[in-house]
Design a protein around this motif. Sequence first.
Motif, short mmCIF file in Angstrom:
data_model
loop_
_atom_site.label_atom_id
_atom_site.label_comp_id
_atom_site.label_asym_id
_atom_site.label_seq_id
_atom_site.Cartn_x
_atom_site.Cartn_y
_atom_site.Cartn_z
N TRP A 1 -1.24 13.27 -0.59
CA TRP A 1 -1.12 12.18 0.38
C TRP A 1 -2.47 11.82 0.99
CZ3 TRP A 1 3.24 9.70 0.02
CH2 TRP A 1 4.43 10.37 -0.28
N SER B 1 -5.19 9.69 -1.29
CA SER B 1 -4.95 8.30 -1.65
C SER B 1 -5.54 7.37 -0.60
CB SER B 1 -3.45 8.03 -1.80
OG SER B 1 -3.21 6.66 -2.02
N THR B 2 -6.09 6.27 -1.06
CA THR B 2 -6.63 5.23 -0.16
C THR B 2 -5.91 3.91 -0.35
OG1 THR B 2 -8.33 4.67 -1.80
CG2 THR B 2 -8.91 6.32 -0.13
N SER B 3 -4.68 3.96 -0.89
CA SER B 3 -3.96 2.72 -1.20
C SER B 3 -3.66 1.91 0.05
CB SER B 3 -2.67 3.05 -1.94
OG SER B 3 -2.94 3.56 -3.22
N VAL B 4 -3.15 2.58 1.09
CA VAL B 4 -2.79 1.84 2.31
C VAL B 4 -4.02 1.20 2.92
CG1 VAL B 4 -1.79 2.05 4.61
CG2 VAL B 4 -0.79 3.33 2.71
N GLU C 1 1.23 7.00 -6.57
CA GLU C 1 0.13 7.93 -6.82
C GLU C 1 0.54 9.37 -6.50
OE1 GLU C 1 -3.12 4.50 -5.60
OE2 GLU C 1 -2.86 6.29 -4.35
N TYR C 2 1.35 9.55 -5.47
CA TYR C 2 1.80 10.89 -5.11
C TYR C 2 2.69 11.48 -6.21
CZ TYR C 2 4.16 14.67 -2.63
OH TYR C 2 4.67 15.89 -2.27
N HIS D 1 2.26 1.83 -3.49
CA HIS D 1 1.26 2.40 -4.39
C HIS D 1 0.96 3.85 -4.02
CE1 HIS D 1 0.60 -1.85 -5.40
NE2 HIS D 1 -0.03 -1.43 -6.47
N LEU D 2 0.99 4.15 -2.74
CA LEU D 2 0.77 5.53 -2.30
C LEU D 2 1.84 6.46 -2.87
CD1 LEU D 2 -0.46 7.75 -0.48
CD2 LEU D 2 0.96 6.86 1.38
N GLY E 1 0.81 -1.21 0.00
CA GLY E 1 0.00 0.00 0.00
C GLY E 1 0.84 1.26 0.00
N ILE E 2 1.93 1.25 0.78
CA ILE E 2 2.83 2.42 0.81
C ILE E 2 3.48 2.64 -0.54
CG2 ILE E 2 4.95 3.32 1.83
CD1 ILE E 2 4.15 1.93 4.43
N TRP F 1 -10.95 2.59 -3.72
CA TRP F 1 -9.53 2.83 -4.02
C TRP F 1 -9.36 3.49 -5.38
CZ3 TRP F 1 -5.84 -1.20 -6.41
CH2 TRP F 1 -4.55 -0.67 -6.50
#
Length: 333
Positions: free
Chosen positions: A253, A256-259, A246-247, A242-243, A239-240, A309
């Motif tokens: 920050w 994002s809902t990846s984490v 995306e950033y 992917h975060l 998740g981090i 997500w």
Amino acid sequence: MRLSPHHDDGKRSRRLPNGLRHGRLHPHRVGLDPHLPAPARPPVGASTQLRADRKGAHWSTRKWGLRLSSSLRGVGWSNEPKVFRPRATWNSSHFVHRQESRVNGYVGGRCRYRHSVRYAVPSIHEGRCIVWERPWYWKPVDMLFWLTMVEGNAVLIHGAVSILSVALHLSRPEDWTHSFGYWSDAYTLRRFWGRVWHQFLRGFLSAHGKFMARQVLNLKAGTNASSYVQLYVAFVLSGIMHLVAEYTAGMGWTNSTSVTFFLIQATGIAFEDGVIAAVGRLGLKEARSVRTLGFLWVLVWFYMTLPPWWDPIHRLGLLACSTGHSSQGSGTS
């Protein structure tokens, strides 16, 4: 002062002449025991051959390290997962031909699908590409479309690189196993993430999970505690990653809902394991009907967890909808 084999004042190594330490002087010339054998004279060209051998060994070591670091899934190494499709057994020319056909098939199929859905979904032309706002009967279509699109993009890149690598004799056909597993194995969440979906990050993520469970928390290998610590660490790290991606693409920050998404996936797997264990105690064995129920479970799970997500990503136009248009391209804000 003369040195002898029986004399040692604590500084013997520093008193020895450089020539003796490198094997170029006879003991008679420095006052040592004359019964010591004289070093053999190196053959003509030995130093040149030695330098060539060292250079070759150095290059072999670098090549070995490069192959190890570039094999994200550990194909051909001791850390290779045992869940891949069968390895290719063809020769190089046959492998290149098959990969070219596969890449062309993915490109053609993607174009045909995008063209057909563009006219089958009127809401796309109205600019509504947010999954959660789509009709309920289109959500599974969108979900399956995006999953196959992500797979197709990875297969295209993987296939193109494999063609170049094998054609240039930089690797062998058996080094290029299929990047995704069989979709027929996706009847549980654990099998979907562990077998069907790509395993490019598996080695990296599992190594950190094992370190946290065994080195930091001192959990015994094979226990449920160790297994679930590794599971959660792997999904949180994913998740981090992917975060961060995306950033760098322009998402904030906090948007994002990846984490959260990947943490929920680990929780779903843990819940699923509990249900499977309870059903197993009742004596229910795996059968076609049970697998069908499992496919429905996985479909419903992603039906509920994927849109939260993906929708923030769509609002920024970072992903295309099922017709290939993005939310920015369609004129929505």
